[in-house]
Design a protein around this motif. Sequence first.
Motif, mmCIF file in Angstrom:
data_model
loop_
_atom_site.group_PDB
_atom_site.id
_atom_site.type_symbol
_atom_site.label_atom_id
_atom_site.label_comp_id
_atom_site.label_asym_id
_atom_site.label_seq_id
_atom_site.Cartn_x
_atom_site.Cartn_y
_atom_site.Cartn_z
ATOM 1 N N ASP A 63 8.459 -3.247 -10.991
ATOM 2 C CA ASP A 63 9.427 -4.507 -11.697
ATOM 3 C C ASP A 63 10.391 -3.445 -12.574
ATOM 4 O O ASP A 63 10.246 -2.941 -13.703
ATOM 5 N N SER A 64 11.615 -3.439 -12.182
ATOM 6 C CA SER A 64 12.738 -2.594 -12.858
ATOM 7 C C SER A 64 12.921 -3.012 -14.185
ATOM 8 O O SER A 64 13.256 -1.957 -14.842
ATOM 9 N N ALA A 65 12.800 -4.416 -14.569
ATOM 10 C CA ALA A 65 13.132 -4.824 -15.829
ATOM 11 C C ALA A 65 12.248 -4.218 -16.834
ATOM 12 O O ALA A 65 12.469 -4.126 -17.878
ATOM 13 N N ALA A 66 11.017 -4.089 -16.324
ATOM 14 C CA ALA A 66 9.905 -3.687 -17.176
ATOM 15 C C ALA A 66 9.605 -2.150 -17.301
ATOM 16 O O ALA A 66 8.782 -1.589 -17.896
ATOM 17 N N GLY A 67 10.314 -1.475 -16.219
ATOM 18 C CA GLY A 67 10.456 -0.367 -16.063
ATOM 19 C C GLY A 67 9.092 0.329 -15.319
ATOM 20 O O GLY A 67 8.331 1.399 -15.634
ATOM 21 N N ILE A 68 8.549 -0.639 -14.527
ATOM 22 C CA ILE A 68 7.274 -0.233 -13.925
ATOM 23 C C ILE A 68 7.618 0.162 -12.265
ATOM 24 O O ILE A 68 8.674 -0.637 -11.651
ATOM 25 N N ASP A 69 7.205 1.413 -12.081
ATOM 26 C CA ASP A 69 7.574 1.751 -10.554
ATOM 27 C C ASP A 69 6.242 2.684 -10.153
ATOM 28 O O ASP A 69 6.252 3.759 -10.382
ATOM 29 N N MET A 70 5.334 1.907 -9.375
ATOM 30 C CA MET A 70 4.169 2.673 -8.777
ATOM 31 C C MET A 70 4.678 3.788 -7.849
ATOM 32 O O MET A 70 5.413 3.438 -6.884
ATOM 33 N N PRO A 71 4.155 4.966 -7.803
ATOM 34 C CA PRO A 71 4.602 5.787 -6.710
ATOM 35 C C PRO A 71 4.019 5.399 -5.733
ATOM 36 O O PRO A 71 3.026 4.968 -5.215
ATOM 37 N N PRO A 72 4.821 5.728 -4.184
ATOM 38 C CA PRO A 72 4.495 5.270 -2.992
ATOM 39 C C PRO A 72 2.876 5.547 -2.736
ATOM 40 O O PRO A 72 2.265 4.871 -2.269
ATOM 41 N N ALA A 73 2.362 6.745 -2.880
ATOM 42 C CA ALA A 73 1.105 7.174 -2.653
ATOM 43 C C ALA A 73 0.013 6.322 -3.284
ATOM 44 O O ALA A 73 -1.070 6.183 -3.081
ATOM 45 N N ALA A 74 0.360 5.602 -4.687
ATOM 46 C CA ALA A 74 -0.700 4.672 -5.003
ATOM 47 C C ALA A 74 -0.610 3.327 -4.562
ATOM 48 O O ALA A 74 -1.432 2.602 -5.172
#
Lengths: 220, 230
Positions: A63-74
Motif C-alpha cells: 500500500d504505497s500510500a500507507a508506506g507498506i511494502d512486504m518483501p517478495p520473500a514474505a
Amino acid sequence: MIELTLKHALADLEIDIRFSSSARCLALFGDSGAGKTTILNAIAGLLRPRHARIVLDNQILIDSAAGIDMPPAARGVGYVFQDGRLFPHLSVRGNLLYGAQARHRKAIQFERLVELLELGPLLDRRPHNLSGGERQRVAIGRALASEPRILLLDEPLTGLHHEARVQVLDHLRRLKQELHVATLLVSHQVDEVIALADEVIRVHAGTLSAQLDTAQFQRG
Amino acid sequence: MTALSIDEWQALALSLRVATLSVVVSLPFALGLAWLLSRRRFPGRLLIEALLFLPLTLPPVVTGYALLILFGRHGWIGESLAQIGIVFAFRWTGAVLAAAVMGFPLLVLSIRVAFDNVDQRLERAAETLGASAWRRFVTIVVPLSTRGIIAGSVLAFARAFGEFGATITFVSSIPGETRTLPIAIYELMSVSGGDAGVQRLTVVAFAVALAATITAAVFGGSLWGRRRDD
C-alpha cells in the motif's frame, strides 16, 4: 479474494488498473504487451510500482500510500514464470523442495504434488534433461510446493508444442480440482482461459476493459 | 638434475602453505566484496574498485612498505593486534598477509565476473519462494559461480605462490619462517655455487605456475572469453 490498484509506467506503456475478485481462478486476458506480466510482478513484489495497493485475503501486500511494502520473500506467492527459471544446478527434487526449505517448513504437499503432476520418474533429473512440458510441470510443482496463498501463472503453456500443451493444461485442470489454491492466470489464449478460469479480466493497453464470468467471456 | 635440498624443500613447503592459507583466509572477504560490486550500487563503489586494484598496479615493494606501516610491530594496526597476540612482522603469518593482499584483486575480479554471469531472474524466482538474501547467495549465486570461484582461487594461489617484493619488504627472509620459494631463489643467485639450486627451484616454480594457469583456464571459461557451459 484479491483487490488490486496499480499505477505504473513502463517504457512504452502506462498501466492504470483497478479490480477486485473473489474467483478461485481469475484470468487476466489480453494481447502481449498489455501489461499483464507487470501486474503479476507487482503482486509478487518484483517491481517497485509508482502507486499500488494490493490486498490478498485481507492482508496488505503493498500500500504505497500507507508506506507498506512486504518483501517478495514474505508474500507467499507461487510464481510460475513464463521463462521457467528452474534452478539449473538442482535436481527436480531440489527445485520442488526449494520453497519449503527456504521457509524452514516441511513440504507437506510434496508427495501429492509429485503424484498429481506425475513427477516421480523425473525427481533425480536436472532441468536441462527435461522436455519443455516436463520443465513446466516442475515449475508449477515448485510454486505449489511452497504452499502459496496464491498461484501466479504467467502464460504457462506458451512455447510448448501441441501435445505437451494439452498435457500441461490437463494437469492444471486437475490441480484446480484437487488443491483449491487461489490462482491468477495470465494468458492470451482463449481455450486456456475457458478451461481454467472462473472469472476473466480483459486487459487492454494497461487498463481494464471488462470483467466477465467465464460464460460471458466464452460468448465473446 | 638432482633432488631438492632440505632448505629448498623447506622453502617450497612454506610457499605452498603460505599461498594456500592466503587464499583460504581471503576467500570469504572476496566473496562478500565481489557480491557487493556485482549486485549493489552504493556511493564510494568506484573508490573501492580503484583501491582493490592497487596491489596489481603499485610496485610490490611499496605494498610491502605500506603493510609494514600498518601491520608492523609499531604499525597503526599492528601495535593493537600485538596486544592480543596477533603478530605479522617477520612471521610466516605476515607472509600470508602479504600474499593475500597481492592475490586479492585476482580473486575478487574472477568471482565478480562469475557473479555477474549468474542469471538474476533465478534469484528473483528464489525470492518469490521465500529465500532470504543470504539463502539466495548460498544456494543460488555461489553454486552457479563455482567455476569462477575455483578459477579465481587458483589464480590468487599462483600469484601468492610467486609473491616476492611485498613479502621480502614486510617480513624479510627468515629460513623456515618467511623465506618462501621466490626469496630462496633470489638469495641462491647471490651465493657462489647456488646455480643448481636456482635451477631446481625455477623448474618447480614453472610447474606450479603452469598448473595453476591451466587449471584457471579450464574452470574460468568466461574469464578467458569463452562462454561457460553450465
